[in-house]
Design a protein around this motif. Structure first.
Motif, mmCIF file in Angstrom:
data_model
loop_
_atom_site.group_PDB
_atom_site.id
_atom_site.type_symbol
_atom_site.label_atom_id
_atom_site.label_comp_id
_atom_site.label_asym_id
_atom_site.label_seq_id
_atom_site.Cartn_x
_atom_site.Cartn_y
_atom_site.Cartn_z
ATOM 1 N N ASP A 128 40.154 23.186 90.410
ATOM 2 C CA ASP A 128 40.938 22.552 89.351
ATOM 3 C C ASP A 128 41.503 23.581 88.380
ATOM 4 O OD1 ASP A 128 42.001 20.866 87.444
ATOM 5 O OD2 ASP A 128 40.127 19.903 86.910
ATOM 6 N N GLN A 129 40.669 24.524 87.928
ATOM 7 C CA GLN A 129 41.111 25.475 86.921
ATOM 8 C C GLN A 129 42.254 26.344 87.436
ATOM 9 O OE1 GLN A 129 39.976 25.921 83.502
ATOM 10 N NE2 GLN A 129 41.959 26.920 83.666
ATOM 11 N N ASP A 167 44.379 24.142 80.087
ATOM 12 C CA ASP A 167 44.417 23.260 81.244
ATOM 13 C C ASP A 167 45.495 23.649 82.252
ATOM 14 O OD1 ASP A 167 46.350 22.578 79.399
ATOM 15 O OD2 ASP A 167 46.209 20.418 79.754
ATOM 16 N N ALA A 202 37.267 21.367 86.625
ATOM 17 C CA ALA A 202 37.252 22.000 85.316
ATOM 18 C C ALA A 202 36.351 21.178 84.400
ATOM 19 C CB ALA A 202 38.661 22.074 84.748
ATOM 20 N N VAL A 224 35.158 19.233 81.099
ATOM 21 C CA VAL A 224 35.817 18.543 79.993
ATOM 22 C C VAL A 224 34.787 17.802 79.156
ATOM 23 C CG1 VAL A 224 38.021 18.240 81.201
ATOM 24 C CG2 VAL A 224 36.278 16.447 81.339
ATOM 25 N N GLN A 274 39.754 23.704 73.637
ATOM 26 C CA GLN A 274 39.853 23.605 75.091
ATOM 27 C C GLN A 274 39.413 24.895 75.777
ATOM 28 O OE1 GLN A 274 43.996 22.279 75.717
ATOM 29 N NE2 GLN A 274 43.105 20.507 76.733
ATOM 30 N N ARG A 305 36.335 25.464 78.441
ATOM 31 C CA ARG A 305 36.609 25.931 79.801
ATOM 32 C C ARG A 305 35.804 27.176 80.176
ATOM 33 N NH1 ARG A 305 41.059 23.605 82.688
ATOM 34 N NH2 ARG A 305 41.197 21.495 81.865
ATOM 35 N N ARG A 351 36.419 17.215 85.296
ATOM 36 C CA ARG A 351 37.611 16.479 84.876
ATOM 37 C C ARG A 351 37.895 15.275 85.761
ATOM 38 N NH1 ARG A 351 43.707 18.734 83.788
ATOM 39 N NH2 ARG A 351 43.403 19.682 85.819
#
Length: 365
Positions: free
Chosen positions: A116-117, A176, A243, A245, A328, A332, A360
């Motif tokens: 995701d990242q 993000d 990721a 969250v 954020q 992360r 996420r």
């Protein structure tokens, strides 16, 4: 300055909140790339004809019923057994996926793994034996190199976009969006996301991820890939890396205030009564999220547009933050399942609030 993911919905592409003007970008760059010569254009066009059969149109639909897909993206085959790379946001949350090859035939798609990242996903496409594929780059690219992107932007079908690499190790200025991307001058648009960026020898050196609009000028960005990429090895093992969250949002009239400076916070606070200490405020808490479970309170205003409630987060595990973007980035730095402690100003008191992060994909955020 506006950053956009390059997933194309049938009606219109969704835009992301603005990246901060002047956000630091860790990159080697060339401000004005030299125009492609006639010989370079000819070379890239020949490369396009050779590489096009290995590229894909990705649609959110079942292969047997795809007259009205929920969205369109791109991908590239990288092995004889149907493995393909795309941008993760192209397939994120999709219930059904279909891949269309150059002959317009559609095939079923399975998501093998994702990161995701870094906005990468590995697919397995049930293409017939003998379907062409492209090799991954054996080395790092250089600024000024010619580049070819192939995708499905603006409803086109597997079309070329040519240009040069203009930057390495770029950063969107948003937590993000993927870090460490390649910047290129090829005019990619929504729908090209997930498509390959090829070097002069026809190797896949990047996967198209997002673009940045600066007035009338656009810059395209791609996640770099090589044959020795450890991320690809992990994806082949089936790794599905979310990721982390908390489950908060900053939207509505405040949606562009991700990078609010301390000075601007003070100015805004005079109007909204946010308090004297700059920090991250937020306007939404996702249902069932860690933020909701921890009792975090979103910003609420009265009829005079003054705050009646709403937390101001000033630190994550003791690290000072002054705006939503820094919040954020701080989150992360951890992994889903980690517990972090937020320093929160609420009702004139300072609270230490433990929050266990989640992936996420587990939160409608």
């Amino acid at each position: 300055m506006l950053a956009l993911p390059l997933w194309a919905a049938p009606v219109a592409a969704q835009s992301a909140p603005a990246a901060a003007p002047g956000a630091a970008e860790r990159r080697a760059t060339t401000a004005r790339p030299a125009p492609l010569t006639a010989a370079e254009e000819s070379r890239l066009q020949a490369l396009f004809q050779k590489a096009r059969p290995a590229t894909l149109r990705i649609e959110q639909c079942v292969p047997t019923r795809c007259d009205d897909p929920d969205g369109v993206g791109s991908a590239v085959l990288i092995s004889a057994d149907g493995l393909a790379l795309t941008a993760y946001h192209v397939v994120k949350g999709a219930r059904n996926l279909s891949a269309q090859t150059l002959d317009r035939k559609r095939y079923a798609v399975e998501v093998v793994g994702y990161n995701d990242q870094d906005d990468l996903a590995l697919l397995r496409v049930k293409v017939p034996a003998g379907t062409p594929f492209l090799p991954l780059a054996t080395g790092a690219p250089g600024v000024g190199n010619i580049a070819l992107a192939i995708g499905n932007g603006n409803g086109d079908f597997l079309r070329p976009k040519t240009g040069r690499l203009t930057g390495l190790d770029s950063d969107a200025g948003r937590a993000d969006f993927p870090p460490g991307t390649l910047e290129l001058s090829a005019p990619v648009v929504p729908g090209d996301s997930g498509g390959p960026v090829l070097n002069a020898t026809g190797q896949v050196t990047g996967i198209v991820s997002y673009l940045r609009l600066e007035g009338r000028r656009s810059r395209a960005y791609a996640v770099p890939v090589t044959v020795t990429d450890a991320r690809l090895t992990a994806l082949k093992r089936g790794e599905k890396r979310d990721a982390p969250v908390i489950g908060i949002t900053l939207g509505g009239a405040f949606g562009d205030l991700f990078m609010l400076t301390e000075k601007d916070f003070v100015t805004l606070s005079r109007l909204l009564k946010l308090g004297d200490t700059p920090g991250a405020f937020f306007t939404g808490v996702s249902r069932g999220s860690p933020a909701e479970k921890a009792g975090l309170q979103p910003l609420r205003l009265d009829g005079n547009d003054e705050r009646v409630s709403g937390d101001i987060v000033t630190a994550v595990n003791g690290k000072r933050i002054v705006n939503f973007s820094e919040f954020q980035y701080a989150v992360r730095a951890f992994q889903p399942g980690d517990t972090v402690t937020l320093t929160v100003l609420r009702g004139g008191k300072t609270l230490q609030v433990p929050v266990t992060l989640t992936g996420r994909s587990q939160v409608d955020n």
